[in-house]
Design an enzyme around this catalytic site. Structure first.
Site, PDB file in Angstrom:
ATOM      1  N   LYS A  79       0.840  -1.189   0.000  1.00 25.83           N
ATOM      2  CA  LYS A  79       0.000   0.000   0.000  1.00 25.83           C
ATOM      3  C   LYS A  79       0.879   1.244   0.000  1.00 25.83           C
ATOM      4  O   LYS A  79       1.909   1.290   0.682  1.00 25.83           O
ATOM      5  CB  LYS A  79      -0.908  -0.009   1.233  1.00 25.83           C
ATOM      6  CG  LYS A  79      -1.916   1.127   1.300  1.00 25.83           C
ATOM      7  CD  LYS A  79      -2.816   0.974   2.520  1.00 25.83           C
ATOM      8  CE  LYS A  79      -3.879   2.058   2.596  1.00 25.83           C
ATOM      9  NZ  LYS A  79      -4.776   1.879   3.753  1.00 25.83           N
ATOM     10  N   SER A 149      -9.546   1.863   2.975  1.00 26.71           N
ATOM     11  CA  SER A 149      -8.684   2.621   2.075  1.00 26.71           C
ATOM     12  C   SER A 149      -7.661   1.776   1.326  1.00 26.71           C
ATOM     13  O   SER A 149      -7.003   2.247   0.400  1.00 26.71           O
ATOM     14  CB  SER A 149      -7.934   3.694   2.870  1.00 26.71           C
ATOM     15  OG  SER A 149      -7.099   3.097   3.863  1.00 26.71           O
ATOM     16  N   SER A 173      -9.975  -0.461   7.034  1.00 27.73           N
ATOM     17  CA  SER A 173      -9.408  -0.240   5.707  1.00 27.73           C
ATOM     18  C   SER A 173      -8.702  -1.441   5.092  1.00 27.73           C
ATOM     19  O   SER A 173      -8.369  -1.413   3.914  1.00 27.73           O
ATOM     20  CB  SER A 173      -8.445   0.952   5.736  1.00 27.73           C
ATOM     21  OG  SER A 173      -9.161   2.155   5.886  1.00 27.73           O
TER      22      SER A 173
END
Length: 469
Positions: A79, A149, A173
């Site tokens: 990420k 996210s 997330s």
């Protein structure tokens, strides 16, 4: 089956048996990224040349002395909040344009030491402050949200563009996009996996964890990344099991006598009928496998969202204070609004949220005196249409999509409890449905064991998403 379709565990087994080389695996995954990521938008940066070079090194090492462990030669995505030396960490934001990491984050360093092959950086909702990841499309239906996210990480794994990935989880997330894309996502116990070198959203709620195609895969990644780090003030020093020995996250047994808590409030309130049906069916399957079902009351349920927002909003604003004042126009409108709202939060409100968290933790600890795990929906509905702002429930309640998604995941962030989502079915539109398993802090091995036993009985785990045209 092509190499990109293999789970981490299966790929590791094939590499160890000399049936597959890290170069073949990495090349297959890179080809898959080239074929589908133009439609999905999972990656910010793909480092193909460096990945192939790392795969060549891994192949040479394995040929010489054998694999270091199960991650040696396995390709992953990070990420874009997680530093990897020499690569941009942009947090999918213009605010961080041109930022290059000087050092590896602790988790990136540990994965590198394990021999994993970095493919590149995956998209996040800007600074992890959202539940949709608008740059990325759902791997099962391109017209729907990826979830956030960590949407890029979940979509990459679901579509075969990474064998596993790392995400972060502040209010859901990791679990939200994992559930919406039909993969496994684990938010470990708070402090179990270090966050040094990871861009923060809310320091008292942030977690780093794996997204993979099975609980077995997630356990292998957790084993490689967990452990004390003096650079992270929240890092837990003692993560040993009750026996005093190091925790074996990869162990498996049976569910005989395991007490599974089934919430009678909160988790099945305002949930789509298809989600409720699939999750209750999966819970009954746990009972068939030997578990004992116990009704539980979720403590302080009415205060969950207020506590989550009361902690997260002012902490996020404090982190962004300087850049928000220096370059507010570089933030996307939705994130800027939330950051500016945090400036209006009083110290009293923040302290009340802290007090509520303490009370909630105490209540959850008492609940876990009665059960070993709690099983519930991960999210109350499957993936929303891109651009959809609200959902209307059967009782007439209209709720923001983001509030809907965070509602069932936030308690594990507030309490620090380990929480894992795994796929348990699909709705009529073919979209994945996730079940969430939660346990007392530092009982990560328990949720992984329950998930592994369950996933051995189902075909829902490990499927590559169809990547709708």
């Amino acid at each position: 089956m092509q190499p990109f379709e293999l789970s981490l565990a299966d790929a590791a087994r094939a590499i160890r048996a000399r049936e597959l080389s890290p170069v073949e695996l990495t090349a297959s995954v890179l080809a898959r990224i080239g074929a589908v990521d133009g439609r999905l938008g999972a990656y910010v940066t793909v480092t193909a040349e460096a990945a192939l070079a790392a795969a060549v090194r891994a192949e040479r090492e394995i040929s010489g002395t054998g694999p270091r462990g199960p991650l040696h030669g396995i390709p992953l995505g990070l990420k874009d909040l997680i530093d990897a030396a020499g690569l941009p960490t942009t947090a999918s934001s213009e605010v961080r344009a041109g930022h290059i990491a000087d050092h590896d984050s602790t988790v990136a360093a540990r994965l590198k030491a394990a021999g994993a092959v970095l493919l590149g950086k995956t998209h996040t909702h800007e600074f992890a402050y959202g539940l949709t990841t608008p740059q990325t499309s759902n791997a099962w239906d391109l017209s729907r949200v990826a979830g956030g996210s960590s949407g890029g990480s979940a979509v990459a794994v679901a579509a075969g563009g990474a064998t596993f990935a790392l995400g972060t989880d502040t209010g859901g997330s990791i679990r939200v996009p994992a559930a919406l894309n039909g993969v496994v996502g684990l938010k470990p116990t708070y402090g179990l996996v270090p966050r040094s070198g990871v861009t923060s959203l809310s320091w008292s709620l942030d977690h780093v964890g794996p997204i993979a195609r099975s609980a077995r895969d997630a356990a292998l990644v957790l084993a490689a990344t967990a452990g004390y780090d003096p650079r992270d003030p929240a890092s837990a020093r003692d993560t040993a099991s009750e026996s005093g020995h190091p925790v074996d996250f990869t162990g498996i047994g049976d569910l005989k006598g395991l007490r599974v808590g089934v919430p009678r409030n909160h988790y099945f309130d305002r949930v789509s009928p298809e989600v409720e049906e699939a999750v209750r069916r999966a819970i009954e399957r746990l009972a068939e496998l030997g578990a004992k079902l116990v009704d539980v009351e979720i403590p302080m349920a009415r205060y969950i969202q207020a506590t989550q927002w009361g902690l997260m909003v002012p902490e996020a604003t404090a982190y962004h204070e300087r850049s928000l004042r220096a370059a507010p126009d570089l933030y996307t409108p939705d994130v800027r609004i939330l950051l500016e709202a945090g400036e209006l939060t009083s110290a009293g409100d923040y302290l009340r949220a802290q007090r509520a968290r303490t009370m909630m933790r105490d209540g959850w600890a008492r609940m876990f005196d009665e059960v070993d795990v709690v099983a519930a929906p991960t999210v109350p509905m499957t993936a929303a249409k891109s651009g959809q702002d609200t959902v209307e429930w059967a009782d007439g309640t209209v709720e923001a999509v983001s509030d809907s998604y965070v509602r069932l995941s936030a308690p594990a962030n507030i309490t620090g409890a380990p929480a894992l989502t795994l796929p348990v079915g699909h709705d009529r539109a073919g979209l994945p449905i996730g079940m969430q398993l939660m346990a007392r802090p530092f009982r990560d091995a328990t949720v992984l064991r329950v998930a592994r036993v369950y996933e051995e009985t189902t075909a829902d785990v490990g499927r590559i998403a169809p990547v709708a045209a």
